[in-house]
Design an enzyme around this catalytic site. Sequence first.
Site, PDB file in Angstrom:
ATOM      1  N   MET A 166       1.070  -1.586   0.454  1.00 50.81           N
ATOM      2  CA  MET A 166       0.198  -0.295   0.061  1.00 50.81           C
ATOM      3  C   MET A 166       0.569   1.160  -0.234  1.00 50.81           C
ATOM      4  O   MET A 166       0.261   2.422   0.395  1.00 50.81           O
ATOM      5  CB  MET A 166      -1.101  -0.078   1.540  1.00 50.81           C
ATOM      6  CG  MET A 166      -2.097  -1.189   1.117  1.00 50.81           C
ATOM      7  SD  MET A 166      -3.264  -0.837   2.465  1.00 50.81           S
ATOM      8  CE  MET A 166      -3.062  -0.210   3.664  1.00 50.81           C
ATOM      9  N   GLY A 179      11.198  -2.967   5.748  1.00 46.78           N
ATOM     10  CA  GLY A 179      10.273  -3.737   6.113  1.00 46.78           C
ATOM     11  C   GLY A 179       9.502  -4.370   3.780  1.00 46.78           C
ATOM     12  O   GLY A 179      10.297  -5.397   3.235  1.00 46.78           O
ATOM     13  N   HIS A 180       9.340  -3.500   3.937  1.00 45.69           N
ATOM     14  CA  HIS A 180       9.326  -3.428   1.802  1.00 45.69           C
ATOM     15  C   HIS A 180      10.170  -4.261   1.161  1.00 45.69           C
ATOM     16  O   HIS A 180      10.037  -4.920   0.116  1.00 45.69           O
ATOM     17  CB  HIS A 180       8.201  -2.466   1.590  1.00 45.69           C
ATOM     18  CG  HIS A 180       6.901  -1.971   2.213  1.00 45.69           C
ATOM     19  ND1 HIS A 180       6.906  -1.013   2.865  1.00 45.69           N
ATOM     20  CD2 HIS A 180       6.179  -2.898   2.090  1.00 45.69           C
ATOM     21  CE1 HIS A 180       5.572  -0.678   3.812  1.00 45.69           C
ATOM     22  NE2 HIS A 180       4.835  -1.974   2.747  1.00 45.69           N
ATOM     23  N   ASN A 204       4.344   3.729   1.086  1.00 46.85           N
ATOM     24  CA  ASN A 204       4.773   4.288   2.138  1.00 46.85           C
ATOM     25  C   ASN A 204       5.822   3.192   2.708  1.00 46.85           C
ATOM     26  O   ASN A 204       6.222   2.851   4.273  1.00 46.85           O
ATOM     27  CB  ASN A 204       4.063   4.519   3.097  1.00 46.85           C
ATOM     28  CG  ASN A 204       4.203   5.754   4.107  1.00 46.85           C
ATOM     29  OD1 ASN A 204       4.503   5.038   5.501  1.00 46.85           O
ATOM     30  ND2 ASN A 204       5.022   6.837   4.134  1.00 46.85           N
ATOM     31  N   GLN A 233     -10.299  -2.307   2.239  1.00 52.56           N
ATOM     32  CA  GLN A 233      -9.895  -3.514   3.942  1.00 52.56           C
ATOM     33  C   GLN A 233      -9.994  -2.570   4.320  1.00 52.56           C
ATOM     34  O   GLN A 233      -9.546  -2.842   5.856  1.00 52.56           O
ATOM     35  CB  GLN A 233      -8.573  -3.607   3.564  1.00 52.56           C
ATOM     36  CG  GLN A 233      -7.124  -2.660   3.188  1.00 52.56           C
ATOM     37  CD  GLN A 233      -5.931  -3.687   2.586  1.00 52.56           C
ATOM     38  OE1 GLN A 233      -5.920  -4.388   1.496  1.00 52.56           O
ATOM     39  NE2 GLN A 233      -5.266  -3.754   3.812  1.00 52.56           N
TER      40      GLN A 233
HETATM   41  O1  PAF Z   1      -0.236  -5.305   3.953  1.00 53.37           O
HETATM   42  C1  PAF Z   1      -0.675  -5.397   2.470  1.00 53.37           C
HETATM   43  O2  PAF Z   1       0.108  -3.465   2.620  1.00 53.37           O
HETATM   44  C2  PAF Z   1      -2.044  -5.144   2.249  1.00 53.37           C
HETATM   45  O3  PAF Z   1      -2.821  -6.381   3.400  1.00 53.37           O
HETATM   46  C3  PAF Z   1      -1.639  -5.551   0.802  1.00 53.37           C
HETATM   47  C4  PAF Z   1      -1.066  -7.217   0.876  1.00 53.37           C
HETATM   48  C5  PAF Z   1      -1.034  -4.953   0.056  1.00 53.37           C
HETATM   49  C6  PAF Z   1      -2.995  -5.677   0.855  1.00 53.37           C
HETATM   50  O4  PAF Z   1      -3.820  -4.191   0.184  1.00 53.37           O
END
Ligand code: PAF
Length: 281
Positions: A30, A36-37, A32, A61
């Site tokens: 998502m 970790g990403h 930002n 969500q």
């Molecule tokens: O973990 C997240 O950032 C979100 O829940 C995901 C998996 C990208 C789904 O929108």
Amino acid sequence: MITSANISEIRAQVKAWHAQGETVAFVPTMGNLHQGHITLVREACHRADHVVVSIFVNPLQFGQHEDLDAYPRTLNEDKLALAEAGAGLLFTPTPQIIYPRGLDAQTYVEVPGISDELCGQTRPGHFRGVATVVCKLFNLVQPDMALFGKKDYQQLQVIRTMVEDLSIPVDIIGIDTVREPSGLAMSSRNGYLTAEEKALAPALKRTLDNLAAAVKTAMPIPQAIAQAKAALADAGLRPDYLEIRNAHNLAPVTDTDTALVILAAAYLGKARLIDNLEFSR
Ligand code: PAF
């Protein structure tokens, strides 16, 4: 790195890679982005020939009173970090592209049981939104594998269950949580913490470590959990839930279970922090 919001372009690129016999790993996010990403993207680069990342703040969500509008959006910085980490393709769809008929008319993916517990109790509909968007992104991107952080342990189990139940041909890979030197799990929502709260937040991980140690020394689980909840409250955090479950399926612990996971969520100021710890006894 190619950036596109266009489904046909994303599909054509992935199709061209596959036609050359090359593998594609996918990291849905998502945005930002934090370390970790970036760790997910670097891991993905080791495991596949090409890495596709999506940045999409998924309205489905977020609950009505949650932080959809306030959720931090930092596309320019994210692009630079992704290109440097080795991503080849960035998909940046709008809500209109993902949900052209609107959120209310959208077909959902619902993973029963597991979606309604733990975080699902406090955030009704959250995992339905996650499962729906991840299923849709898998269909759009058609990767060979997808990587998710274990920090969102329940999310990972929901996605694994969905993939198994719907026979989706994507390998799901869970990657260890990346932490600050203080032990605090990295999260985009840590940005909501004040400096003072950031100093208190590592108490969450410390509490999980102490709880695992107590259970390993054979303290009864209910007693160990009560002690851990009190420790969290003493440290200034308000526990939402703190539970120990079977690490494989998140079912309640039985006497014969050895692989366990502690799952916790706690409020601190404007932030709701989540964390978990796998351990065996
Ligand atoms: O973990 C997240 O950032 C979100 O829940 C995901 C998996 C990208 C789904 O929108």
